[in-house]
Design a protein around this motif. Structure first.
Motif, short mmCIF file in Angstrom:
data_model
loop_
_atom_site.label_atom_id
_atom_site.label_comp_id
_atom_site.label_asym_id
_atom_site.label_seq_id
_atom_site.Cartn_x
_atom_site.Cartn_y
_atom_site.Cartn_z
N ARG A 323 -10.64 -11.39 1.79
CA ARG A 323 -11.90 -11.80 2.42
C ARG A 323 -13.00 -10.80 2.09
NH1 ARG A 323 -8.20 -14.01 6.06
NH2 ARG A 323 -8.29 -16.27 5.82
N ASN A 324 -12.69 -9.52 2.21
CA ASN A 324 -13.60 -8.46 1.76
C ASN A 324 -12.77 -7.44 1.00
OD1 ASN A 324 -16.51 -8.74 2.69
ND2 ASN A 324 -15.43 -9.15 4.61
N PHE A 325 -13.17 -7.18 -0.21
CA PHE A 325 -12.39 -6.31 -1.09
C PHE A 325 -12.49 -4.86 -0.65
CE2 PHE A 325 -12.02 -3.78 -5.07
CZ PHE A 325 -10.72 -4.15 -5.41
N GLN A 326 -11.36 -4.16 -0.69
CA GLN A 326 -11.32 -2.74 -0.42
C GLN A 326 -10.93 -2.01 -1.71
OE1 GLN A 326 -12.37 -1.51 2.40
NE2 GLN A 326 -12.48 -3.45 3.52
N SER A 327 -11.58 -0.90 -1.97
CA SER A 327 -11.36 -0.18 -3.22
C SER A 327 -9.94 0.36 -3.30
CB SER A 327 -12.35 0.99 -3.32
OG SER A 327 -12.02 2.00 -2.35
N LYS A 328 -9.53 0.67 -4.51
CA LYS A 328 -8.22 1.28 -4.72
C LYS A 328 -8.11 2.57 -3.92
CE LYS A 328 -7.51 3.66 -8.43
NZ LYS A 328 -7.35 4.04 -9.84
N GLU A 329 -9.18 3.35 -3.87
CA GLU A 329 -9.17 4.61 -3.14
C GLU A 329 -8.92 4.39 -1.65
OE1 GLU A 329 -10.59 5.02 -7.00
OE2 GLU A 329 -11.43 3.73 -5.44
N GLU A 330 -9.51 3.34 -1.08
CA GLU A 330 -9.27 3.03 0.32
C GLU A 330 -7.81 2.63 0.56
OE1 GLU A 330 -10.69 3.29 3.19
OE2 GLU A 330 -12.63 3.99 2.51
N VAL A 331 -7.25 1.89 -0.37
CA VAL A 331 -5.85 1.49 -0.24
C VAL A 331 -4.94 2.71 -0.29
CG1 VAL A 331 -3.97 0.19 -1.31
CG2 VAL A 331 -6.26 -0.81 -1.17
N LEU A 335 -2.35 4.12 2.58
CA LEU A 335 -0.95 4.43 2.35
C LEU A 335 -0.62 5.86 2.77
CD1 LEU A 335 -0.54 2.77 -1.16
CD2 LEU A 335 0.50 1.98 0.97
N GLU A 336 -1.54 6.77 2.55
CA GLU A 336 -1.32 8.16 2.94
C GLU A 336 -1.17 8.30 4.45
OE1 GLU A 336 -0.33 11.80 2.57
OE2 GLU A 336 -0.99 10.82 0.72
N ILE A 337 -2.03 7.61 5.20
CA ILE A 337 -1.95 7.68 6.66
C ILE A 337 -0.69 6.97 7.14
CG2 ILE A 337 -3.12 7.14 8.82
CD1 ILE A 337 -4.44 9.26 7.03
N MET A 338 -0.35 5.84 6.54
CA MET A 338 0.89 5.16 6.89
C MET A 338 2.09 6.09 6.73
SD MET A 338 0.52 1.36 5.16
CE MET A 338 2.25 0.97 5.52
N SER A 339 2.14 6.78 5.62
CA SER A 339 3.30 7.63 5.35
C SER A 339 3.38 8.81 6.30
CB SER A 339 3.26 8.12 3.90
OG SER A 339 2.24 9.09 3.70
N LEU A 340 2.24 9.37 6.70
CA LEU A 340 2.24 10.50 7.63
C LEU A 340 2.92 10.11 8.93
CD1 LEU A 340 1.38 13.40 8.33
CD2 LEU A 340 -0.81 12.44 9.13
N TYR A 341 2.72 8.85 9.35
CA TYR A 341 3.27 8.40 10.63
C TYR A 341 4.49 7.49 10.44
CZ TYR A 341 -0.91 10.64 12.27
OH TYR A 341 -1.87 11.59 12.52
N LEU A 343 5.38 4.86 8.69
CA LEU A 343 5.39 3.43 8.43
C LEU A 343 5.86 3.21 7.00
CD1 LEU A 343 2.03 2.51 10.16
CD2 LEU A 343 4.31 2.11 11.06
N ASN A 344 6.64 2.17 6.77
CA ASN A 344 7.32 2.09 5.46
C ASN A 344 7.17 0.78 4.71
OD1 ASN A 344 8.96 0.55 7.14
ND2 ASN A 344 10.86 1.28 6.23
N VAL A 345 6.39 -0.19 5.23
CA VAL A 345 6.18 -1.45 4.51
C VAL A 345 4.68 -1.74 4.49
CG1 VAL A 345 6.67 -3.91 4.36
CG2 VAL A 345 8.44 -2.33 5.19
N PHE A 346 4.14 -1.92 3.29
CA PHE A 346 2.73 -2.27 3.12
C PHE A 346 2.65 -3.72 2.65
CE2 PHE A 346 -1.24 -2.06 0.36
CZ PHE A 346 -2.10 -2.12 1.43
N TYR A 412 2.24 5.06 -6.04
CA TYR A 412 1.81 5.97 -4.97
C TYR A 412 2.59 5.68 -3.69
CZ TYR A 412 -1.64 8.63 -2.19
OH TYR A 412 -2.28 9.54 -1.37
N ALA A 413 2.76 4.39 -3.40
CA ALA A 413 3.53 4.00 -2.22
C ALA A 413 4.99 4.41 -2.35
CB ALA A 413 3.41 2.49 -2.01
N LYS A 414 5.57 4.22 -3.52
CA LYS A 414 6.98 4.56 -3.72
C LYS A 414 7.23 6.05 -3.47
CE LYS A 414 10.65 4.50 -7.23
NZ LYS A 414 10.84 5.95 -7.41
N THR A 415 6.32 6.90 -3.94
CA THR A 415 6.46 8.34 -3.71
C THR A 415 6.53 8.63 -2.22
OG1 THR A 415 5.27 8.84 -5.75
CG2 THR A 415 5.39 10.59 -4.10
N ARG A 416 5.86 7.80 -1.43
CA ARG A 416 5.80 8.00 0.03
C ARG A 416 6.77 7.07 0.78
NH1 ARG A 416 1.97 9.58 -2.76
NH2 ARG A 416 0.56 11.27 -2.12
#
Length: 843
Positions: A323-331, A335-341, A343-346, A412-416
């Motif tokens: 609906r509204n595109f988010q940049s690769k950097e935002e994604v 993922l970085e914040i998900m991994s800190l806490y 969370l394991n599925v994006f 990037y996600a796999k590393t985390r």
């Protein structure tokens, strides 16, 4: 008299017949919006006004123009109350103003007000029409983008919702300010943590040793620590009991870890790489919050012994970028914040009606045409503007991830230790793909390549079916009778599998959606009629639906992939020929997984019907876990509010195995009937194994920037992490209501203090600085004093007494305010960012 030559006569005739040059500049049109009346019990429609002003030097023509705009969630039949300007619907949330024969134009300095009505109430600034652009009938290939409307607060604010300080204050009263030293240190809450009162001094002199199978995690830890300490910690490719930091294999269940910190050593033990990674994330959580602000030579870590592991295997977050595109950097930041806490599925919602966001080699039209929005759109070379994206490609309506982008995201996600599950919407919510394949069809037909034209087409050109989707489209459903539809789906799946393979993270599941296919789809398609001749058992739309997903399931199984989808896969498509609770038992054996999301209006027990019937189920209950809802009532608060609100306490209160027990109010805060769940299915004890986890979902209709996305995401994501990782708290099973409430208040206070004093201050500096939401203060007037409180202890409340907007230098609230007049308050974080303001009148 001088004679007129034939040439001169021709010139004069042409000059006389030529239209007068239009000196009017549409860019000088001013737009003002005001609310006339919000909905009431007596009148279930709102009434608002758009005032157009001619701020230019030439007259606005009485005809020959359209003024386009977007407005969602208020129906597709906006009704103009003006006899001079009409409102017409195009598609989706796109409308336009058009002059009627009664409009005489506007001279310079003149204005006209157009009152209009629509469904549902006006809740916040995102209920104001957006994305205005002007199109002249004499030039239908170009457009002029206009400024956003000025909101006429002097006429509207009395009618618009403002933060209710007394309601917020009352909610906050149960929160106790707890000293940080008394808070649990591991977050999300671990199974067991024990302080040993020793201290470890972390510096670059430390070395990391590890088992060979954990080398990737050891390298990750070294990189992470280099962000907070000066120098680089070495990773030794061998196990050494004398090392200061050791990651060791042990006989623990998957994703579990044992973390020990004493004065000599940091030891992380795990049975697999994911467990080792989560031990590392807990070690990072133990670092002081401000460690990420500036590097230090030494960081002191207090000793601790932690035994920990997750409650659910699926700790999931869904992000809609269509609906509204988010940049690769935002994604990547997400993922970085998900991994800190932990969370394991994006769940990556890549496609929908309003945008196709992933490059598919061999089908360039998907991104060339399906990932762009703008004007003109009649030739289908691009999608029409939606959600205020405007007529050009400069806004968040346009964008996609290249193959390389997507591979980088997956890697990037796999590393985390995050699994990326791409979602390809089908057969509904597919307008972007359908339009793109129509363009492709025409292109190949022009080249004389009929076979190529038909290869991936998704629509029957002779289809006269009439339907309107939930988002007001009438052309967004793939034709499931066409063989080319399945060829298209298989091509997309194959290319996604290749990308995941290149990223080193083979695809194991794909989300095929299945939600919100409108009644009437396929009803008058010649291709469907022909298809039925060879399939006499297919009679209804539901039969076609079942056929489609049986075929998709077969394709996925042949590729050793799990089919994942929304609950409509098995409970029906919310159409007139489907029952609300229709469970399709023959799909259970197909290794299907579903998201249970619509748990309202008679569907309250669907989240438990599904696992009881044997389906692997991820709980995504709308009124607890949809992050696109506004946090609270306020015109300045972004997010959807047509059905209710979602503050973090509601997420925190979610009990996965029995959410009925905490369902005291609906999402609007209204008490629910005590008999609401009478006769509703309960989760059977032996069905708990089918509840795979819980998922927070952030739909993107209002996420027009990365700032807004992060605001809607955090701190909600932390409440999701707590419920997905930690075991049931005592209040989730306590049968005594008084005791349960006391236990809840205690745990809610601890959680609020952890967020306000430790985790959100950490995010002030972690991962590029997260632009999270700061809660609005609560306040009441009592005995002539203004008393204030805050949802998350640790934030500073500052105020002014002259009616001006508080800033980080305003007076710090320490005790009740005695000044009289207009008191305005805001909460501030460590960076000086402020919350929404709260106004209190102290007479």
């Amino acid at each position: 008299m001088k004679s007129i030559t034939p040439l001169l006569l021709t010139v004069l005739i042409l000059a006389a017949c030529a239209p007068e040059k239009d000196q009017f500049d549409p860019a000088k049109v001013g737009i003002e919006w005001s609310l006339v009346r919000n909905i009431t019990d007596e009148k279930p429609t709102f009434r608002a006004s758009l005032t157009l002003s001619n701020n230019g030097d030439a007259a606005m023509r009485p005809s020959g123009w359209k003024l386009y705009f977007n407005l969602r969630y208020h129906g597709y039949q906006l009704t103009s109350q003006s006899t001079e300007i009409d409102i017409r619907h195009v598609s989706g949330d796109l409308f336009y103003l058009v002059p009627t024969v009664n409009f005489a134009g506007l001279k310079p300095g003149q204005s006209i007000s157009v009152d209009y009505t629509g469904d549902r109430r006006i809740a916040n600034f995102q209920d104001v029409p957006a994305g205005f652009f002007w199109v002249s009938n004499t030039d239908t290939t170009s457009s002029i983008k206009l400024y956003a409307p000025v909101i006429a607060t002097e006429r509207s604010m009395a009618k618009l919702p403002e933060p209710d300080g007394s309601v917020i204050f009352s909610k906050n009263k149960a929160i106790i300010d707890i000293p940080e030293v008394r808070l649990s240190r591991i977050f999300p809450t671990g199974i067991r943590e024990t302080n040993n009162y020793e201290i470890f001094n972390l510096s670059s002199k430390a070395e990391i040793t590890t088992d060979a199978s954990f080398l990737g995690e050891a390298d990750y830890l070294s990189e992470e620590l280099s962000k907070v300490i000066n120098g680089k910690i070495k990773v030794l490719r061998k196990s050494s009991p004398d090392a200061a930091i050791e990651i060791r294999r042990a006989g623990l269940p998957p994703e579990n870890y044992h973390l020990t910190i004493n004065r000599k050593k940091i030891l992380i033990e795990a049975g697999d790489a994911a467990g080792a990674f989560y031990g590392i994330q807990s070690l990072k959580i133990l670092l002081p919050s401000r460690s990420w602000k500036t590097k230090q030579d030494t960081i002191i870590i207090k000793g601790l012994d932690v035994v920990d592991g997750p409650r659910f295997p699926f700790r999931e977050f869904m992000l809609d970028v269509s609906r509204n595109f988010q940049s690769k950097e935002e994604v990547l930041k997400t993922l970085e914040i998900m991994s800190l806490y932990k969370l394991n599925v994006f769940h990556f919602h890549l496609t929908d009606d309003e945008g196709w966001r992933i490059e598919i080699p061999g089908i360039p039209e998907l991104t060339a045409n399906g990932a762009t929005r703008g004007y003109p759109f009649a030739d289908r070379k691009q999608l029409h503007p939606s959600y205020g994206s405007g007529p050009t490609h400069q806004d968040s309506g346009t964008g996609y991830y290249s193959v390389d982008d997507y591979i980088e995201i997956v890697r990037y996600a796999k590393t985390r230790h995050i699994k990326v599950v791409p979602e390809i919407e089908s057969p509904g919510h597919a307008r972007a793909a359908i339009i793109a394949m129509q363009v492709r069809y025409e292109k190949h037909m022009e080249q004389g390549d009929q076979d190529g034209a038909n290869r991936y087409t998704l629509s029957d050109p002779e289809d006269k079916s009439s339907y309107t989707s939930n988002q007001y489209f009438n052309d967004n459903v793939m034709n499931v009778a066409l063989p080319s539809t399945y060829t298209f789906i298989e091509k997309v799946i194959d290319e996604l599998m290749i990308m995941h393979q290149k990223a080193g993270a083979p695809l194991s599941a794909i989300h095929m959606a299945g939600d919100e296919v409108p009644f009437g789809s396929w009803g008058k398609s010649p291709a469907v009629a022909e298809f039925r001749k060879g399939h006499p058992n297919i009679v209804t739309g539901n039969d076609l639906w079942k056929y489609y997903f049986t075929e998709i399931s077969r394709i996925l199984r042949s590729k050793k992939l799990t089919m994942y989808g929304w609950q409509e896969l098995v409970v029906g498509t919310q159409t007139k020929d489907d029952g609300k609770h229709m469970i399709l038992p023959d799909l259970v054996s197909n290794d299907l997984q579903v998201d249970a999301w619509w748990n309202m209006q008679g569907n309250e027990d669907v989240p438990y019907q599904l696992p009881n019937a044997g389906y692997k189920t991820v709980l995504t209950c709308f009124d607890f876990l949809y992050f696109d809802l506004a946090y609270e009532p306020s015109f300045q608060e972004p997010g959807d509010a047509w059905i209710g609100f979602l503050d973090i306490d509601r997420i925190f209160s979610f009990v996965p195995y029995d959410y009925y027990r905490t369902y005291k109010t609906d999402v609007r805060g209204n008490p629910v009937p005590k008999n609401l769940f009478d006769g509703k299915a309960r989760l059977a004890e032996n069905s708990k194994v089918n509840v795979m986890g819980i998922q927070g979902a952030l739909w993107g209709e209002n996420m027009v920037s990365g700032d807004l996305m992060e605001y809607m995401l955090v701190p909600r994501l932390l409440a999701l992490a707590e419920r997905a990782w930690a075991k049931d708290p005592s209040w989730a099973t306590e049968q005594n209501e008084v005791k349960a409430q006391q236990q809840y208040n205690r745990d809610w206070s601890r959680f609020a203090n952890i967020l306000g004093k430790r985790e959100l201050p950490r995010l002030d500096f972690y991962s590029g600085k997260i632009r999270y939401r700061i809660p609005t203060p609560g306040a009441i007037v009592e005995n002539g004093n203004v008393m204030a409180n805050i949802q998350l202890p640790g934030f500073q409340i500052r105020y002014t007494s002259d009616g001006s907007e508080p800033n980080e230098a305003s007076t710090l609230y320490k005790s009740p305010v005695t000044e009289k007049g207009v008191i305005r308050m805001r909460a501030f974080d460590l960076r000086g960012r402020g919350s929404l303001p709260l106004t209190v009148i102290n007479k």
